[in-house]
Design a protein around this motif. Sequence first.
Motif, PDB file in Angstrom:
ATOM      1  N   ALA A  26       0.846  -1.197   0.000  1.00 44.25           N
ATOM      2  CA  ALA A  26       0.000   0.000   0.000  1.00 44.25           C
ATOM      3  C   ALA A  26       0.874   1.236   0.000  1.00 44.25           C
ATOM      4  O   ALA A  26       0.687   2.160   0.773  1.00 44.25           O
ATOM      5  N   THR A  27       1.860   1.261  -0.861  1.00 40.90           N
ATOM      6  CA  THR A  27       2.812   2.357  -0.910  1.00 40.90           C
ATOM      7  C   THR A  27       2.090   3.687  -1.112  1.00 40.90           C
ATOM      8  O   THR A  27       1.236   3.822  -1.983  1.00 40.90           O
ATOM      9  N   GLY A  28       2.442   4.661  -0.283  1.00 44.02           N
ATOM     10  CA  GLY A  28       1.859   5.988  -0.402  1.00 44.02           C
ATOM     11  C   GLY A  28       0.711   6.242   0.549  1.00 44.02           C
ATOM     12  O   GLY A  28       0.328   7.380   0.766  1.00 44.02           O
ATOM     13  N   ASP A  29       0.151   5.192   1.151  1.00 45.80           N
ATOM     14  CA  ASP A  29      -0.943   5.351   2.107  1.00 45.80           C
ATOM     15  C   ASP A  29      -0.361   5.208   3.504  1.00 45.80           C
ATOM     16  O   ASP A  29       0.057   4.129   3.894  1.00 45.80           O
ATOM     17  N   ASN A  30      -0.333   6.282   4.274  1.00 48.91           N
ATOM     18  CA  ASN A  30       0.292   6.212   5.596  1.00 48.91           C
ATOM     19  C   ASN A  30      -0.718   6.416   6.714  1.00 48.91           C
ATOM     20  O   ASN A  30      -0.385   6.831   7.801  1.00 48.91           O
ATOM     21  N   THR A  31      -1.991   6.107   6.458  1.00 49.79           N
ATOM     22  CA  THR A  31      -3.003   6.355   7.475  1.00 49.79           C
ATOM     23  C   THR A  31      -3.709   5.095   7.947  1.00 49.79           C
ATOM     24  O   THR A  31      -4.173   5.035   9.076  1.00 49.79           O
ATOM     25  N   SER A  32      -3.811   4.068   7.125  1.00 48.70           N
ATOM     26  CA  SER A  32      -4.618   2.899   7.454  1.00 48.70           C
ATOM     27  C   SER A  32      -3.751   1.729   7.907  1.00 48.70           C
ATOM     28  O   SER A  32      -2.600   1.595   7.501  1.00 48.70           O
ATOM     29  N   PHE A  33      -4.349   0.874   8.736  1.00 49.61           N
ATOM     30  CA  PHE A  33      -3.647  -0.315   9.213  1.00 49.61           C
ATOM     31  C   PHE A  33      -3.545  -1.344   8.092  1.00 49.61           C
ATOM     32  O   PHE A  33      -4.489  -1.572   7.350  1.00 49.61           O
ATOM     33  N   ARG A  34      -2.397  -1.986   7.988  1.00 46.42           N
ATOM     34  CA  ARG A  34      -2.180  -3.030   6.999  1.00 46.42           C
ATOM     35  C   ARG A  34      -1.359  -4.148   7.629  1.00 46.42           C
ATOM     36  O   ARG A  34      -0.504  -3.906   8.479  1.00 46.42           O
ATOM     37  N   ALA A  35      -1.594  -5.395   7.195  1.00 41.02           N
ATOM     38  CA  ALA A  35      -0.747  -6.530   7.558  1.00 41.02           C
ATOM     39  C   ALA A  35      -0.824  -7.533   6.426  1.00 41.02           C
ATOM     40  O   ALA A  35      -1.897  -7.762   5.862  1.00 41.02           O
ATOM     41  N   ALA A  36       0.300  -8.138   6.076  1.00 45.88           N
ATOM     42  CA  ALA A  36       0.292  -9.122   4.996  1.00 45.88           C
ATOM     43  C   ALA A  36      -0.545 -10.339   5.371  1.00 45.88           C
ATOM     44  O   ALA A  36      -1.272 -10.894   4.551  1.00 45.88           O
ATOM     45  N   VAL A  37      -0.446 -10.772   6.637  1.00 48.65           N
ATOM     46  CA  VAL A  37      -1.280 -11.863   7.151  1.00 48.65           C
ATOM     47  C   VAL A  37      -1.960 -11.364   8.416  1.00 48.65           C
ATOM     48  O   VAL A  37      -1.292 -10.927   9.358  1.00 48.65           O
ATOM     49  N   TYR A  38      -3.290 -11.441   8.424  1.00 46.19           N
ATOM     50  CA  TYR A  38      -4.072 -10.940   9.559  1.00 46.19           C
ATOM     51  C   TYR A  38      -4.964 -12.061  10.073  1.00 46.19           C
ATOM     52  O   TYR A  38      -5.619 -12.756   9.286  1.00 46.19           O
ATOM     53  N   GLY A  39      -5.006 -12.248  11.407  1.00 45.44           N
ATOM     54  CA  GLY A  39      -5.810 -13.318  11.970  1.00 45.44           C
ATOM     55  C   GLY A  39      -6.450 -12.944  13.284  1.00 45.44           C
ATOM     56  O   GLY A  39      -5.751 -12.826  14.293  1.00 45.44           O
ATOM     57  N   PRO A  40      -7.777 -12.750  13.322  1.00 45.47           N
ATOM     58  CA  PRO A  40      -8.464 -12.474  14.582  1.00 45.47           C
ATOM     59  C   PRO A  40      -8.910 -13.736  15.324  1.00 45.47           C
ATOM     60  O   PRO A  40      -9.589 -13.636  16.342  1.00 45.47           O
ATOM     61  N   GLY A  41      -8.557 -14.922  14.820  1.00 43.43           N
ATOM     62  CA  GLY A  41      -8.862 -16.186  15.485  1.00 43.43           C
ATOM     63  C   GLY A  41      -7.602 -17.022  15.609  1.00 43.43           C
ATOM     64  O   GLY A  41      -6.546 -16.670  15.079  1.00 43.43           O
ATOM     65  N   GLN A  42      -7.684 -18.153  16.315  1.00 37.18           N
ATOM     66  CA  GLN A  42      -6.498 -18.977  16.560  1.00 37.18           C
ATOM     67  C   GLN A  42      -5.859 -19.398  15.238  1.00 37.18           C
ATOM     68  O   GLN A  42      -6.507 -19.992  14.379  1.00 37.18           O
ATOM     69  N   THR A  43      -4.577 -19.108  15.103  1.00 42.09           N
ATOM     70  CA  THR A  43      -3.909 -19.238  13.818  1.00 42.09           C
ATOM     71  C   THR A  43      -2.552 -19.909  13.985  1.00 42.09           C
ATOM     72  O   THR A  43      -1.820 -19.631  14.935  1.00 42.09           O
ATOM     73  N   VAL A  44      -2.224 -20.779  13.025  1.00 45.15           N
ATOM     74  CA  VAL A  44      -0.901 -21.394  12.945  1.00 45.15           C
ATOM     75  C   VAL A  44      -0.288 -20.994  11.612  1.00 45.15           C
ATOM     76  O   VAL A  44      -0.891 -21.208  10.554  1.00 45.15           O
ATOM     77  N   ILE A  45       0.905 -20.409  11.659  1.00 47.46           N
ATOM     78  CA  ILE A  45       1.594 -19.961  10.451  1.00 47.46           C
ATOM     79  C   ILE A  45       2.953 -20.629  10.382  1.00 47.46           C
ATOM     80  O   ILE A  45       3.732 -20.593  11.340  1.00 47.46           O
ATOM     81  N   GLU A  46       3.238 -21.226   9.232  1.00 45.79           N
ATOM     82  CA  GLU A  46       4.549 -21.816   8.960  1.00 45.79           C
ATOM     83  C   GLU A  46       5.092 -21.144   7.705  1.00 45.79           C
ATOM     84  O   GLU A  46       4.548 -21.322   6.616  1.00 45.79           O
ATOM     85  N   ASN A  47       6.139 -20.347   7.865  1.00 43.82           N
ATOM     86  CA  ASN A  47       6.656 -19.557   6.752  1.00 43.82           C
ATOM     87  C   ASN A  47       8.032 -20.038   6.315  1.00 43.82           C
ATOM     88  O   ASN A  47       8.986 -20.015   7.088  1.00 43.82           O
ATOM     89  N   HIS A  48       8.110 -20.459   5.035  1.00 41.42           N
ATOM     90  CA  HIS A  48       9.385 -20.829   4.424  1.00 41.42           C
ATOM     91  C   HIS A  48       9.704 -19.915   3.243  1.00 41.42           C
ATOM     92  O   HIS A  48      10.723 -20.109   2.585  1.00 41.42           O
ATOM     93  N   GLY A  49       8.826 -18.974   2.978  1.00 37.95           N
ATOM     94  CA  GLY A  49       9.007 -18.056   1.867  1.00 37.95           C
ATOM     95  C   GLY A  49       9.198 -16.636   2.359  1.00 37.95           C
ATOM     96  O   GLY A  49      10.046 -16.367   3.210  1.00 37.95           O
ATOM     97  N   VAL A  50       8.374 -15.712   1.834  1.00 39.82           N
ATOM     98  CA  VAL A  50       8.455 -14.299   2.196  1.00 39.82           C
ATOM     99  C   VAL A  50       7.078 -13.816   2.636  1.00 39.82           C
ATOM    100  O   VAL A  50       6.083 -14.031   1.933  1.00 39.82           O
ATOM    101  N   ILE A  51       7.021 -13.175   3.794  1.00 36.35           N
ATOM    102  CA  ILE A  51       5.833 -12.456   4.245  1.00 36.35           C
ATOM    103  C   ILE A  51       6.283 -11.032   4.521  1.00 36.35           C
ATOM    104  O   ILE A  51       7.142 -10.802   5.375  1.00 36.35           O
ATOM    105  N   ALA A  52       5.721 -10.067   3.781  1.00 38.41           N
ATOM    106  CA  ALA A  52       6.276  -8.713   3.827  1.00 38.41           C
ATOM    107  C   ALA A  52       5.180  -7.669   3.770  1.00 38.41           C
ATOM    108  O   ALA A  52       4.079  -7.908   3.273  1.00 38.41           O
ATOM    109  N   ASN A  53       5.517  -6.494   4.277  1.00 43.18           N
ATOM    110  CA  ASN A  53       4.645  -5.328   4.197  1.00 43.18           C
ATOM    111  C   ASN A  53       5.480  -4.173   3.659  1.00 43.18           C
ATOM    112  O   ASN A  53       6.447  -3.749   4.293  1.00 43.18           O
ATOM    113  N   THR A  54       5.122  -3.673   2.475  1.00 40.23           N
ATOM    114  CA  THR A  54       5.874  -2.575   1.870  1.00 40.23           C
ATOM    115  C   THR A  54       5.312  -1.213   2.249  1.00 40.23           C
ATOM    116  O   THR A  54       5.808  -0.183   1.799  1.00 40.23           O
ATOM    117  N   HIS A  55       4.280  -1.219   3.066  1.00 46.96           N
ATOM    118  CA  HIS A  55       3.606  -0.004   3.502  1.00 46.96           C
ATOM    119  C   HIS A  55       4.566   0.888   4.287  1.00 46.96           C
ATOM    120  O   HIS A  55       5.433   0.400   5.002  1.00 46.96           O
TER     121      HIS A  55
END
Length: 248
Positions: free
Chosen positions: A103-132
């Motif tokens: 979301a380059t250029g937007d500096n007001t809103s919340f952002r996340a590449a992965v968002y979870g409001p419930g019980q979550t399991v994440i296994e990352n072997h690649g790239v998870i990024a936020n360019t904001h």
Amino acid sequence: MGVTVVDSKTTQQVLIASDETYVLAGTWKVDGIAANILATGINVVAQGKIFATDTVGLGIHSVTEAFDVLVSSSAEVWATYAAVQFSNQGGNLVNFGQLVSDATGDNTSFRAAVYGPGQTVIENHGVIANTHWRENSLSVYAIYLDNGSDNTVVNSGVISRDVFPGSGNDTFTNLGGTVTGTIKGGGGDDLYQIDGPGVTIFEYGNQGTDTVETGQSYTLGANVENLTLTGAADARGTTPLTVARART
């Protein structure tokens, strides 16, 4: 359980509403939500390139249902809001590809590449990024698990920007991966298993009893209570004020 392959979508979201496996292939360019999951028990396999734009672009998303996602090494999911957004029912993510909140250029809103409001399991072997980017001091998150469940994040890849693993008794395990931001713990008794240099952990005061386990020399940050040195190699553990334990 059947398998449905959806190839190369434009402008219109795909509604996933049956108990089966969906393979997302080809190139997607969708305004808003790309893949919208409307039923429980769904398995999603991302193999192509998904671009979700508009004000709130979401790559793979559900409002009410739990689901599982496998992102292959050839896959990319780029979204202006979240590449993967779980519901309050949670889910599981295994990532070998690229998941990016862009979301380059937007500096007001919340952002996340992965968002979870419930019980979550994440296994990352690649790239998870936020360019904001932001002009203020608010955090920019690659992973934000906004819940009080016991979440698990395992990283052997690259996480670019901050991580919030949740407000329960959460576990973050770094298996030689890279984290360019800060891991910010919430309430609960959190466990951080650290293998690899340069992992920064931050905890607020009165937020449970937290522990770092590592086989290398490590200095605890403020409000992280316990340090356990593992393995056979020489290592030294310190707090900001005192030596916690040393092995030579």
